[in-house]
Design a protein around this motif. Structure first.
Motif, PDB file in Angstrom:
ATOM      1  N   GLY A  56     -27.349 -23.292  -4.993  1.00 37.15           N
ATOM      2  CA  GLY A  56     -27.652 -23.962  -3.721  1.00 37.15           C
ATOM      3  C   GLY A  56     -27.486 -25.475  -3.782  1.00 37.15           C
ATOM      4  N   VAL A  57     -27.107 -26.000  -4.939  1.00 36.82           N
ATOM      5  CA  VAL A  57     -26.945 -27.463  -5.066  1.00 36.82           C
ATOM      6  C   VAL A  57     -25.493 -27.809  -4.726  1.00 36.82           C
ATOM      7  N   LYS A  58     -25.235 -27.954  -3.439  1.00 36.71           N
ATOM      8  CA  LYS A  58     -23.847 -28.118  -2.977  1.00 36.71           C
ATOM      9  C   LYS A  58     -23.195 -29.383  -3.547  1.00 36.71           C
ATOM     10  N   ALA A  59     -24.010 -30.370  -3.898  1.00 35.25           N
ATOM     11  CA  ALA A  59     -23.467 -31.636  -4.424  1.00 35.25           C
ATOM     12  C   ALA A  59     -22.811 -31.450  -5.792  1.00 35.25           C
ATOM     13  N   LEU A  60     -22.950 -30.269  -6.392  1.00 33.77           N
ATOM     14  CA  LEU A  60     -22.336 -30.034  -7.712  1.00 33.77           C
ATOM     15  C   LEU A  60     -21.002 -29.293  -7.601  1.00 33.77           C
ATOM     16  N   ASP A  61     -20.550 -29.069  -6.362  1.00 35.23           N
ATOM     17  CA  ASP A  61     -19.330 -28.284  -6.150  1.00 35.23           C
ATOM     18  C   ASP A  61     -18.239 -29.180  -5.550  1.00 35.23           C
ATOM     19  N   TYR A  62     -17.389 -29.742  -6.390  1.00 36.91           N
ATOM     20  CA  TYR A  62     -16.340 -30.641  -5.879  1.00 36.91           C
ATOM     21  C   TYR A  62     -15.240 -30.814  -6.924  1.00 36.91           C
ATOM     22  N   ILE A  63     -14.059 -31.168  -6.425  1.00 40.32           N
ATOM     23  CA  ILE A  63     -12.973 -31.673  -7.277  1.00 40.32           C
ATOM     24  C   ILE A  63     -12.552 -32.980  -6.620  1.00 40.32           C
ATOM     25  N   GLN A  64     -12.683 -34.085  -7.346  1.00 40.92           N
ATOM     26  CA  GLN A  64     -12.376 -35.393  -6.749  1.00 40.92           C
ATOM     27  C   GLN A  64     -11.476 -36.180  -7.691  1.00 40.92           C
ATOM     28  N   ARG A  65     -10.675 -37.055  -7.076  1.00 41.33           N
ATOM     29  CA  ARG A  65      -9.883 -37.992  -7.896  1.00 41.33           C
ATOM     30  C   ARG A  65     -10.554 -39.355  -7.873  1.00 41.33           C
ATOM     31  N   SER A  66     -10.664 -39.976  -9.031  1.00 43.00           N
ATOM     32  CA  SER A  66     -11.186 -41.341  -9.098  1.00 43.00           C
ATOM     33  C   SER A  66     -10.260 -42.116 -10.020  1.00 43.00           C
ATOM     34  N   GLY A  67      -9.334 -42.876  -9.422  1.00 47.91           N
ATOM     35  CA  GLY A  67      -8.333 -43.613 -10.221  1.00 47.91           C
ATOM     36  C   GLY A  67      -7.487 -42.636 -11.018  1.00 47.91           C
ATOM     37  N   ASP A  68      -7.459 -42.815 -12.334  1.00 40.22           N
ATOM     38  CA  ASP A  68      -6.615 -41.935 -13.155  1.00 40.22           C
ATOM     39  C   ASP A  68      -7.427 -40.797 -13.780  1.00 40.22           C
ATOM     40  N   ARG A  69      -8.521 -40.414 -13.100  1.00 38.34           N
ATOM     41  CA  ARG A  69      -9.353 -39.331 -13.627  1.00 38.34           C
ATOM     42  C   ARG A  69      -9.638 -38.291 -12.534  1.00 38.34           C
ATOM     43  N   ILE A  70      -9.785 -37.057 -12.963  1.00 43.29           N
ATOM     44  CA  ILE A  70     -10.193 -35.989 -12.043  1.00 43.29           C
ATOM     45  C   ILE A  70     -11.613 -35.577 -12.411  1.00 43.29           C
ATOM     46  N   LEU A  71     -12.489 -35.590 -11.424  1.00 41.15           N
ATOM     47  CA  LEU A  71     -13.888 -35.237 -11.647  1.00 41.15           C
ATOM     48  C   LEU A  71     -14.104 -33.813 -11.137  1.00 41.15           C
TER      49      LEU A  71
END
Ligand SMILES: Cc1cc2nc3c(=O)[nH]c(=O)nc-3n(C[C@H](O)[C@H](O)[C@H](O)COP(=O)(O)OP(=O)(O)OC[C@H]3O[C@@H](n4cnc5c(N)ncnc54)[C@H](O)[C@@H]3O)c2cc1C
Length: 287
Positions: A56-71
């Protein structure tokens, strides 16, 4: 089979998760996709007194780009990464190929990236990819947030640098240059089974030969292994069948596999040699 009795909590934010884990210590276990934890409980191999369900912790479900890194948020399901477009460039293709090797579709729909890394099966695809790419693993606990390099994170079979009160919140991977090529090959008895041995490579070929070669292996010991001698053979040389054979031989020398009912130590070493050569050939021919 039914699990032993347990308490259940379902917090909705990271702070609450960390608070509960701190309060209960060794008694608590995070429940993510449940694809490893629930079978372990049913077989009475794990007996947590409290499950902390993070679904239920929706904030833990993501794929994001930050500069030259993928989170990659810990709750990202294996199946999300099966779509190569989820992550740009060669990294997306590598992750999609690896994801496709994780179990079967129902497991990929429920199981999570972070759950697999936290579980630390030495044959798991995401653990090998994390070591291959020098991932940074983010742990959050009551004492704050810390970053653990993948090679330090995996200690031995099913054992990591995570403290019982810490949540694995994110895995950070480097974006690979468009010129990078990968190979990913594994051998298992049946489709969907854990690999007996897997080999993954990333190479980039420039005018002075191979740049930044990376070779990692799974199923060859207590943790995924970087085949550093193989990387040294590849660095600065032009790709060729002979070079790939020499690198594969070096990779076989980099490991001390344990034998078990699935394969002897010598058989696993043989697989390392064959699969690493094939992974390099695939990388060299990747369009
Ligand atoms: C039949 C079958 C075949 C499979 N084949 C493969 C395969 O080929 N390759 C492969 O890699 N996996 C395979 N798996 C395992 C699957 O990938 C799991 O999804 C994965 O290992 C664990 O992820 P999960 O989200 O299900 O975690 P869970 O089962 O919920 O948790 C696993 C462990 O990690 C801990 N944990 C989970 N998330 C966190 C977190 N965020 N912070 C701290 N601790 C955490 C839990 O407390 C537990 O100890 C298979 C599973 C089955 C049932």
């Amino acid at each position: 089979m039914k699990p032993p009795r347990f308490e259940y909590r379902a917090p909705s934010d990271v702070e609450e998760v960390v608070g509960i884990l701190t309060e209960v210590g060794d008694e608590g276990k995070v429940l993510a996709g449940g694809q490893s934890l629930v079978p372990s409980m049913n077989f009475r191999l794990a007996r947590p007194g409290l499950l902390v369900d993070i679904n239920g912790v929706k904030a833990l479900d993501y794929i994001q780009r930050s500069g030259d890194r993928i989170l990659i948020g810990t709750l990202t399901r294996h199946s999300c990464l099966e779509n190569a477009a989820a992550v740009p460039g060669p990294l997306g293709r590598l992750l999609a190929t690896a994801a496709h090797h994780v179990g079967h579709m129902p497991i990929r729909v429920r199981g999570t990236f972070g759950g697999s890394v936290a579980h630390a099966d030495p044959a798991a695809e995401w653990c090998m990819v994390s070591v291959l790419l020098d991932a940074e693993i983010i742990a959050v606990g009551s004492r704050g947030r810390r970053t653990i390099p993948a090679e330090d994170f995996f200690r031995t079979v099913f054992t990591t640098a995570l403290e019982p009160y810490e949540l694995l919140s994110e895995v950070i991977l480097p974006v690979l240059p468009d010129s990078a090529r990968f190979g990913f090959v594994e051998f298992s008895r049946r489709a969907g089974d854990f690999a007996i041995v897997a080999s993954s490579v990333v190479i980039d070929v420039g005018s002075n030969g191979i740049i930044n070669p990376r070779v990692a292996l799974a199923g060859v010991g207590g943790t995924p292994v970087r085949a550093r001698s193989a990387e040294a053979v590849l660095a600065g040389s032009a790709p060729s069948a002979e070079l790939f054979r020499a690198a594969a031989d070096a990779a076989a020398g980099d490991v001390e596999p344990m034998g078990d009912i699935h394969g002897s130590s010598e058989y696993r070493r043989h697989l390392v040699r064959v699969l690493t050569r094939r992974a390099l050939e695939r990388a060299a021919s990747e369009a």
